[in-house]
Enzyme design. Structure first.
Site, short mmCIF file in Angstrom:
data_model
loop_
_atom_site.label_atom_id
_atom_site.label_comp_id
_atom_site.label_asym_id
_atom_site.label_seq_id
_atom_site.Cartn_x
_atom_site.Cartn_y
_atom_site.Cartn_z
CG HIS A 193 37.03 38.32 46.15
ND1 HIS A 193 37.11 39.22 46.87
CD2 HIS A 193 36.07 38.62 45.18
CE1 HIS A 193 36.06 40.26 46.74
NE2 HIS A 193 35.55 39.85 45.53
CG ASP B 41 39.57 40.44 48.94
OD1 ASP B 41 40.24 39.99 47.93
OD2 ASP B 41 38.23 40.22 49.20
CB SER C 115 34.68 42.64 43.97
OG SER C 115 33.80 42.17 44.97
#
Length: 765
Positions: A114, A251, A698
């Site tokens: 992402h 991810d 992230s």
């Protein structure tokens, strides 16, 4: 500058766009001053096996934690980890909203799917949808440029400059004067630092402005997409599973940093070469086991753990409910406007992902807040602080009015918050935003460089240019008009005395109904700003040329400039006043905690931090577990690992629970290979830890005690969603296990070239 919250006040739209490309939300809570801190003493923090794992620590603070870290499992020397030019800190990089790390000597960077989403989307077309199909460059020549404006920042130096900032300040300064003095001091420090070509420097404030550091980063601007699995792996579970556990998401993605043949940062060129980092992380082929020590190094965005009780209450009872509704409706408008238009849907995919993530985040925050005693603890803390002041004559001299002064300023700020929010969004049009920025650039270029507004100095022109180029790949006139209409309708609800007269006057036929749509349609048809070459050409034009333009968006930008500038100047004055009061409040908190022997970490501010924890499951609130499932024993709570079994169980064949056929076949055939975990009787997919993270983390490397790469952090659980404000027993981070990454790369995507580059290729038979 990076600590200038004014630039973020109405920057949620930009933050969301960056979020979808670069990570989970950095909290956009409205604020006029830099944030810092921890809402509670360490003794009140979450206990994990009687050890607190709370805190986003500056590297320089690690020696203070040395004994604790070693007891938990760290084998590296905490003293050497303070050096940002050495291992492992030098291997950890920022993507400007996300975190990442070098995992090969050839500039290969591992981050979240992402985080690379914007670049994957940017390179996608209707005929070649990389989001759906994934992407793998088998050779350097096949690697493609990341989205315009992509950067890899390598932190190389960090120096305290508090005295240099404070020397420009004096008692009695009004807010506007103080704001300008701080800004001018920061600009001077940055200019000196950036005399070293190829570097980007920023002044960051810590502890609410009680201290300042100048951070220097190598800014690599030729970034290329190397590999990303299909979204049915990288985004498996989609928005349904977002913030949820059990989780089964791959991810991850890979980028590569390129430089000129001289080894220095350069714009994209075919003869550029892979950057050779001083250090990179060794990729392990084994992930962690339950109870293992792990650490995460990255660039967490913003936390608010030192906010006052009133600020907490206001954010959870007004700001978050308001914004949750706005974001959900905004996403719905885009969905309706892009229906049956795949090209437009691809252009807005990143924005929609961010909007949905924020909306779910805010919903979870409100639910978590309502279950917690956060407000009561904040109120009690302020009573304890006041009692401590009253009982200490020296403290009374220094801090007697600090709490009251801060509260008065907060109340003044909140009195116009609804107006401020709506005015910040009433111009939500990519064309109008471009016109406003271009006109402002023409005005700022009339000034000496050091007197220009941050964002419009010579150091910012490359970024500015890239932002103008980037619009076309994320813009469709009909969608833009629909979004703008939605925000104009919200703006119409404001009382007349709170509206912008210049904006209202421009729309002579009215701001609603068919008349509005006819004028908006005419504006989009007539403007030349939809073309990149025209936007770039306007960067060189004079203010007079803007004022004489017949482009409707430029006319509106010129007409509303004075009103918008007046609001900006008022906000600066408020921020200057906060810059005097907030540091005093933070000094009070630090003095109070220090007397109790408790170290205090500063709140996240997008600078490099290290957090640590243990691999551990948890028991969520009663009634939230729905029977036994992968990662969930159905009785005692959530276990810390999920496996390939969960992917098969969740698979429906429809988004977001689709999966590539190759992956399903490998699961069905139990083709686990060298990544088989006997305890799990499968390959681990995701795992939980007690690591303290927030938006911006992230893509951060998850490391074991030796500093080896064992995964990537990519999310938090729903019960951790208030981590921007609080840390508790159930705070958990979610990581993708290195074994799942490597298993997919080997068995599904056949990324043998990358496995070999990282030194983890399968042994030859």
């Amino acid at each position: 500058m990076n600590n200038n919250k004014l630039t973020q006040k109405f920057g949620l739209a930009l933050s969301i766009a960056l979020l979808a490309a670069c990570g989970k939300p950095a909290d956009p809570a409205k604020s006029q001053a830099s944030t810092a801190g921890n809402s509670m003493p360490a003794s009140e923090a979450a206990q994990t096996d009687n050890v607190s794992t709370e805190g986003m620590w500056m590297p320089r603070q690690l020696p203070e934690l040395g004994d604790k870290l070693k007891d938990l499992g760290l084998t590296l020397d905490p003293k050497t980890m303070t050096d940002l030019t050495k291992f492992p800190m030098n291997a950890v990089v920022s993507l400007g909203g996300c975190s990442a790390s070098f995992v090969s000597p050839k500039g290969l960077v591992a981050t979240n799917h992402h985080c690379a989403y914007g670049s994957i989307s940017y390179n996608s077309t209707e005929d070649n949808d990389l989001l759906a199909n994934g992407f793998l460059a088998k050779t350097l020549e096949e690697e493609v440029p990341a989205a315009p404006g992509s950067r890899i920042y390598v932190t190389v130096d960090m120096n305290e400059v508090t005295d240099k900032i404070n020397s420009k300040l004096s008692d009695g300064m009004d807010g506007a004067t103080r704001f300008k003095a701080i800004e001018d001091a920061e600009k001077a420090l940055v200019a000196e630092c950036e005399s070293d070509p190829g570097h980007r420097c920023e002044v960051y404030s810590y502890y609410g402005g009680a201290s300042y550091y100048l951070i220097k980063q190598l800014a690599i601007r030729d970034v290329r997409l190397v590999h990303a699995p299909a979204s049915s792996i990288g985004k498996f579970g989609g928005d349904i599973d977002n913030w949820m556990w059990p989780r089964h998401t791959g991810d991850y993605a890979f980028l590569r940093a390129y430089v000129g043949t001289d080894g220095k940062p350069a714009d994209f060129a075919k003869d550029n070469v892979p950057y050779q980092p001083k250090h990179h992380l060794t990729v392990s082929t084994k992930g962690p086991q339950e109870g293992d020590f792990v650490m995460v190094a990255g660039y967490p965005g913003r936390t608010n753990r030192y906010r006052t009780a009133e600020e907490v209450s206001n954010n959870f009872t007004w700001y978050y409910p308001t914004m949750q509704k706005v974001l959900a409706e905004w996403s719905e408008v885009i969905g309706q406007a892009t229906e049956d238009n795949k090209d437009a849907a691809l252009k807005y995919a990143s924005l929609v992902a961010g909007l949905n993530n924020y909306a779910k985040n805010f919903t979870g925050m409100m639910e978590g807040y309502n279950r917690s005693d956060l407000l009561n603890r904040k109120q009690q803390l302020e009573k304890d602080l006041q009692a401590w002041i009253d009982a200490n004559p020296e403290a009374s001299k220094q801090y007697a009015s600090v709490i009251a002064d801060l509260q008065k300023l907060i109340s003044e700020q909140q009195s116009t918050q609804e107006r401020d929010l709506l005015l910040g969004y009433m111009n939500r049009s990519s064309m109008l935003s471009a016109a406003q920025r271009l006109y402002r650039l023409s005005l700022e270029k009339q000034k000496p460089n050091m007197e220009r507004e941050p964002g419009y100095q010579e150091r910012d022109i490359t970024r500015f240019t890239e932002s103008m180029k980037r619009i076309e790949r994320n813009f469709a006139p009909g969608v833009d008009q629909a979004i703008w209409t939605y925000f104009i309708e919200r703006y119409n609800a404001l009382p007349k005395d709170q509206r912008l007269g210049s904006f209202d006057s421009f729309f002579k036929s009215g701001l609603s109904g068919d008349a509005l749509q006819q004028q908006l349609s005419a504006m989009y048809e007539k403007t030349g700003l939809t073309k990149t070459e025209n936007r770039l050409a306007w960067m060189e034009k004079s203010p007079e040329e803007f004022r004489n333009s017949d482009d409707p968006f430029i006319q509106l930008a010129v007409a509303t400039y004075d009103d918008r500038l007046a609001i900006e100047q008022h906000d600066k004055e408020m921020e200057g006043r906060f810059a005097e009061v907030r540091p005093k409040y933070m000094d009070l908190l630090i003095a109070y905690y220090n007397e109790q022997g408790k170290p205090v970490y500063p709140d996240a501010n997008s600078s490099l931090r290290l957090t640590y924890g243990l691999v551990k499951g948890y028991t969520p609130p009663a009634g939230t577990i729905k029977g036994a499932a992968d990662g969930n024993d159905g009785k005692d709570g959530f276990v810390p690992f999920t496996t390939l079994r969960g992917i098969k169980a969740k698979y429906t064949g429809e988004d977001p629970f689709d999966a590539p056929q190759g992956l399903l076949e490998a699961i069905e055939n139990k083709d686990y290979g060298r990544f088989y975990d006997e305890k799990l009787d499968s390959v681990p997919v995701n795992f939980l830890t007690t690591v303290d993270i927030t938006g911006g983390n992230s893509g951060s490397a998850t490391m074991n005690g030796k500093g080896e790469f064992i995964g990537l952090v990519f999310d938090g659980t729903y019960d951790s969603i208030n981590a921007d404000w609080d840390f508790n027993d159930n705070t958990r981070a979610i990581h993708v296990d290195v074994e799942y990454m490597l298993w997919v790369m080997e068995k599904v995507d056949h990324a043998d070239n990358l496995l070999e580059e990282m030194g983890v290729a399968a042994p030859k038979q």
